[in-house]
Design an enzyme around this catalytic site. Structure first.
Site, PDB file in Angstrom:
ATOM      1  N   CYS A 157       8.229 -64.831   1.098  1.00 20.62           N
ATOM      2  CA  CYS A 157       7.802 -65.617  -0.069  1.00 20.62           C
ATOM      3  C   CYS A 157       7.683 -67.063   0.405  1.00 20.62           C
ATOM      4  O   CYS A 157       7.873 -67.359   1.583  1.00 20.62           O
ATOM      5  CB  CYS A 157       8.809 -65.477  -1.206  1.00 20.62           C
ATOM      6  N   ARG A 170      10.654 -59.640  -5.122  1.00 21.32           N
ATOM      7  CA  ARG A 170      11.372 -59.218  -3.911  1.00 21.32           C
ATOM      8  C   ARG A 170      12.682 -58.509  -4.235  1.00 21.32           C
ATOM      9  O   ARG A 170      13.135 -57.651  -3.506  1.00 21.32           O
ATOM     10  CB  ARG A 170      11.690 -60.424  -3.032  1.00 21.32           C
ATOM     11  N   ARG A 227      12.404 -63.915   4.541  1.00 22.20           N
ATOM     12  CA  ARG A 227      13.240 -63.045   3.711  1.00 22.20           C
ATOM     13  C   ARG A 227      13.393 -61.636   4.288  1.00 22.20           C
ATOM     14  O   ARG A 227      13.069 -60.634   3.654  1.00 22.20           O
ATOM     15  CB  ARG A 227      12.711 -62.991   2.268  1.00 22.20           C
ATOM     16  N   LYS A 251      19.810 -64.479 -14.270  1.00 19.24           N
ATOM     17  CA  LYS A 251      18.782 -63.583 -13.697  1.00 19.24           C
ATOM     18  C   LYS A 251      19.361 -62.813 -12.510  1.00 19.24           C
ATOM     19  O   LYS A 251      19.229 -61.592 -12.411  1.00 19.24           O
ATOM     20  CB  LYS A 251      17.595 -64.416 -13.234  1.00 19.24           C
ATOM     21  N   ASN A 252      20.053 -63.531 -11.620  1.00 24.41           N
ATOM     22  CA  ASN A 252      20.508 -62.907 -10.371  1.00 24.41           C
ATOM     23  C   ASN A 252      21.757 -62.053 -10.539  1.00 24.41           C
ATOM     24  O   ASN A 252      22.206 -61.431  -9.576  1.00 24.41           O
ATOM     25  CB  ASN A 252      20.704 -63.979  -9.287  1.00 24.41           C
ATOM     26  N   ARG A 312       9.630 -67.036 -14.161  1.00 23.42           N
ATOM     27  CA  ARG A 312      10.381 -65.932 -13.544  1.00 23.42           C
ATOM     28  C   ARG A 312      11.875 -66.114 -13.741  1.00 23.42           C
ATOM     29  O   ARG A 312      12.619 -65.149 -13.794  1.00 23.42           O
ATOM     30  CB  ARG A 312      10.070 -65.879 -12.043  1.00 23.42           C
ATOM     31  N   ILE A 330      20.151 -72.376   4.437  1.00 26.91           N
ATOM     32  CA  ILE A 330      19.993 -70.961   4.091  1.00 26.91           C
ATOM     33  C   ILE A 330      18.575 -70.469   4.354  1.00 26.91           C
ATOM     34  O   ILE A 330      18.377 -69.453   5.018  1.00 26.91           O
ATOM     35  CB  ILE A 330      20.356 -70.712   2.602  1.00 26.91           C
TER      36      ILE A 330
HETATM   37  C1  EPZ Z   1      19.591 -64.174  -3.317  1.00 26.02           C
HETATM   38  O1  EPZ Z   1      18.494 -63.883  -2.483  1.00 26.02           O
HETATM   39  C2  EPZ Z   1      19.010 -64.786  -4.580  1.00 26.02           C
HETATM   40  N1  EPZ Z   1      18.143 -63.815  -5.237  1.00 26.02           N
HETATM   41  C3  EPZ Z   1      18.225 -66.050  -4.216  1.00 26.02           C
HETATM   42  O2  EPZ Z   1      17.777 -66.648  -5.426  1.00 26.02           O
HETATM   43  C4  EPZ Z   1      19.180 -67.026  -3.526  1.00 26.02           C
HETATM   44  O3  EPZ Z   1      18.447 -68.177  -3.131  1.00 26.02           O
HETATM   45  C5  EPZ Z   1      19.791 -66.350  -2.297  1.00 26.02           C
HETATM   46  O4  EPZ Z   1      20.462 -65.130  -2.688  1.00 26.02           O
HETATM   47  C6  EPZ Z   1      20.820 -67.231  -1.598  1.00 26.02           C
HETATM   48  O5  EPZ Z   1      21.815 -67.582  -2.493  1.00 26.02           O
HETATM   49  C7  EPZ Z   1      18.716 -62.827  -5.984  1.00 26.02           C
HETATM   50  O6  EPZ Z   1      19.923 -62.732  -6.090  1.00 26.02           O
HETATM   51  C8  EPZ Z   1      17.769 -61.879  -6.661  1.00 26.02           C
HETATM   52  P1  EPZ Z   1      20.289 -63.683   1.022  1.00 26.02           P
HETATM   53  P2  EPZ Z   1      18.714 -62.947  -1.184  1.00 26.02           P
HETATM   54  O7  EPZ Z   1      20.108 -62.281   1.472  1.00 26.02           O
HETATM   55  O8  EPZ Z   1      19.776 -61.964  -1.423  1.00 26.02           O
HETATM   56  C9  EPZ Z   1      18.872 -64.046   5.503  1.00 26.02           C
HETATM   57  C10 EPZ Z   1      16.242 -67.558  -6.890  1.00 26.02           C
HETATM   58  O9  EPZ Z   1      15.753 -68.679  -6.864  1.00 26.02           O
HETATM   59  N2  EPZ Z   1      18.816 -62.577   5.520  1.00 26.02           N
HETATM   60  O10 EPZ Z   1      21.637 -64.124   0.543  1.00 26.02           O
HETATM   61  O11 EPZ Z   1      17.365 -62.466  -0.761  1.00 26.02           O
HETATM   62  C11 EPZ Z   1      17.869 -64.687   4.561  1.00 26.02           C
HETATM   63  O12 EPZ Z   1      16.603 -64.831   5.189  1.00 26.02           O
HETATM   64  C12 EPZ Z   1      16.365 -66.740  -5.637  1.00 26.02           C
HETATM   65  O13 EPZ Z   1      16.738 -67.013  -7.911  1.00 26.02           O
HETATM   66  C13 EPZ Z   1      18.519 -61.921   6.704  1.00 26.02           C
HETATM   67  O14 EPZ Z   1      18.264 -62.550   7.723  1.00 26.02           O
HETATM   68  O15 EPZ Z   1      19.224 -64.002  -0.123  1.00 26.02           O
HETATM   69  C14 EPZ Z   1      18.520 -66.012   4.269  1.00 26.02           C
HETATM   70  O16 EPZ Z   1      18.249 -66.904   5.324  1.00 26.02           O
HETATM   71  C15 EPZ Z   1      15.613 -67.398  -4.505  1.00 26.02           C
HETATM   72  N3  EPZ Z   1      18.498 -60.559   6.713  1.00 26.02           N
HETATM   73  C16 EPZ Z   1      20.021 -65.692   4.263  1.00 26.02           C
HETATM   74  O17 EPZ Z   1      20.141 -64.446   4.965  1.00 26.02           O
HETATM   75  C17 EPZ Z   1      18.785 -59.817   5.591  1.00 26.02           C
HETATM   76  O18 EPZ Z   1      18.780 -58.563   5.666  1.00 26.02           O
HETATM   77  C18 EPZ Z   1      20.637 -65.507   2.895  1.00 26.02           C
HETATM   78  O19 EPZ Z   1      19.766 -64.656   2.169  1.00 26.02           O
HETATM   79  C19 EPZ Z   1      19.075 -60.495   4.389  1.00 26.02           C
HETATM   80  C20 EPZ Z   1      19.101 -61.877   4.380  1.00 26.02           C
END
Ligand code: EPZ
Length: 417
Positions: free
Chosen positions: A116, A92, A121, A22-23, A397, A326
């Site tokens: 979420c 998202r 996020r 998916k990702n 999903r 995370i």
């Molecule tokens: C991706 O989300 C995945 N989703 C998530 O999978 C996964 O849990 C996550 O990466 C971590 O591996 C998709 O790829 C569609 P991040 P993403 O930006 O990109 C913070 C699932 O179950 N952050 O790597 O949204 C954030 O809050 C989903 O399939 C900021 O602070 O995650 C988090 O603490 C759930 N500012 C950390 O970084 C930003 O601008 C990592 O988030 C962006 C992120």
């Protein structure tokens, strides 16, 4: 709302084939916005999130078709640059259209994704990166508006590795003027898959999979045919389910190179893991050893596997410490597991202490997010008796035909409309 009913206490046995990730599929489909022509993606999983992004792209004017795990997207007809709240709130990851829209059309309006269940996020790093490339960013009435005559390459440093942030800015930079360097970039396999796809479309990218990704802007991209990589989280989910039910499962069509962290921790818990090409056999042992985990950016132990692994630790000998580094609220499943007899202490928002118990007890439980629902399914498979899981739309999903796949492994699992 659908529920899933499981009569647990049975060992899983047999074979399961892993679907596309998916990702990986979501950013690939978003990348087709960059192309004035038709891209084709194979091994696309049949999931709600895939249908959501298809609806979003069609709303922008793209022509999409999805059949038998093949998605085609013709981006030539895109004439709208606004991703509406009604579509974005469903998923998202819709934020992934922001970079491509600004790169190709110089203008984008995307609803702020909002938080979420697992956390706030924020997307501040996405926006800071676009500003570094010369975009003017405004936030108004819940919408992000980004404008740029022409994006210009620049150095971008991420405070923390962000998966979709790295993907969004990679897609923005491929059509920018000059060179962009992304530092402290995410290293997930899905990033490499996207970089390979963009390169097939004519982009000039190097370093994907390392913390430093360099992109030389080009004038335009051409259509490409891309295959989606196997889903490493679905793979890990079935591996944990096999171990937790003391079963013996052959997982086919996966990529063992993408799940080193999961393999290492499963072996440490005492499970038998044999790798052979794109297949992994997992044997669950009577004794499950307690193992500490800390979730980390790739190649560390994935946060998307934390809930599933916690379920396994519920029946381990001894105490395991689970550190979720995370996301700030990713222990919601712990309360549901406690209703099934698990002995878990949430000493801090990011630390769970799991003391093993002989077995979990079947009970009615509620899913809260995608991976938490998977952990409750595994718990239901482990616990003797009938477990009823509500709000399983979360599951749909991210897991294709989940009950069909588990029933083929001998689970007694039905979906109740
Ligand atoms: C991706 O989300 C995945 N989703 C998530 O999978 C996964 O849990 C996550 O990466 C971590 O591996 C998709 O790829 C569609 P991040 P993403 O930006 O990109 C913070 C699932 O179950 N952050 O790597 O949204 C954030 O809050 C989903 O399939 C900021 O602070 O995650 C988090 O603490 C759930 N500012 C950390 O970084 C930003 O601008 C990592 O988030 C962006 C992120």
């Amino acid at each position: 709302m659908d529920k899933i009913q499981i009569n647990g206490g049975r060992k899983l046995a047999g074979e399961v084939v892993i679907s596309g990730a998916k990702n990986a599929a979501l950013p690939l489909i978003a990348a087709s916005i960059l192309v004035d022509g038709t891209c084709e993606f194979t091994n696309v999983p049949n999931l709600m999130d895939i249908h959501s992004i298809k609806l979003l792209l069609e709303d922008l004017g793209a022509r999409c078709a999805f059949d038998n795990h093949v998605m085609t997207v013709d981006g030539s007809g895109i004439q709208k640059i606004e991703a509406e709240y009604e579509l974005v709130r469903k998923m998202r990851a819709s934020i992934l259209v922001l970079g491509p829209l600004v790169a190709r059309f110089g203008h984008a309006k995307v609803s702020l994704p909002g938080g979420c269940a697992i956390g706030a996020r924020p997307v501040n790093m996405h926006l800071a990166g676009l500003e570094a490339l010369g975009a003017k960013i405004g936030i108004d009435h819940g919408y992000i508006e980004a404008k740029a005559e022409k994006l210009t390459g620049n150095e971008i440093y991420f405070d923390i590795p962000t998966v979709t942030g790295t993907e969004n800015l990679m897609m923005a930079a491929v059509l920018a003027k000059g060179k962009t360097v992304l530092r402290n970039a995410a290293r997930e396999p899905e990033i490499i898959c996207l970089a390979d796809a963009l390169s097939r479309m004519g982009a000039k990218i190097s370093g994907a999979g390392t913390p430093i990704i360099t992109i030389e802007g080009v004038d335009r991209l051409a259509p490409a045919l891309v295959t989606v990589i196997p889903d490493r989280i679905e793979t890990g989910t079935f591996m944990v389910a096999a171990a937790a039910t003391r079963g013996n499962v052959l997982i086919k069509g996966c990529n063992p190179d993408h799940i080193g962290g999961i393999i290492s921790k499963l072996k440490a818990s005492g499970a038998g893991v044999e790798i052979c090409g794109d297949q992994i056999r997992v044997r669950g042992m009577e004794q499950v050893k307690s193992v500490d985990i800390k979730t980390l950016p790739y190649p560390g132990f994935p946060t998307d596997m934390q809930a599933q692994f916690m379920t396994l630790m519920c029946i381990a000998d001894g105490t395991s410490v689970i550190h979720e580094s995370i996301f700030e609220n990713r222990f919601i499943h712990a309360n549901e597991l406690m209703r099934m007899g698990a002995d878990i202490t949430l000493s801090r928002a990011d630390i769970a202490m799991v003391r093993g118990v002989p077995e979990l007890q079947a009970a009615p439980v509620m899913a809260s997010d995608l991976r938490a629902s998977a952990s409750l399914v595994i718990a239901g498979l482990m616990a003797r008796g009938t477990t009823l899981i509500s709000r399983v739309y979360h599951m749909d999903r991210g897991y294709e035909a989940i009950e069909k796949k588990f029933c083929a492994l001998g689970a007694d699992m039905v979906r109740i409309k």
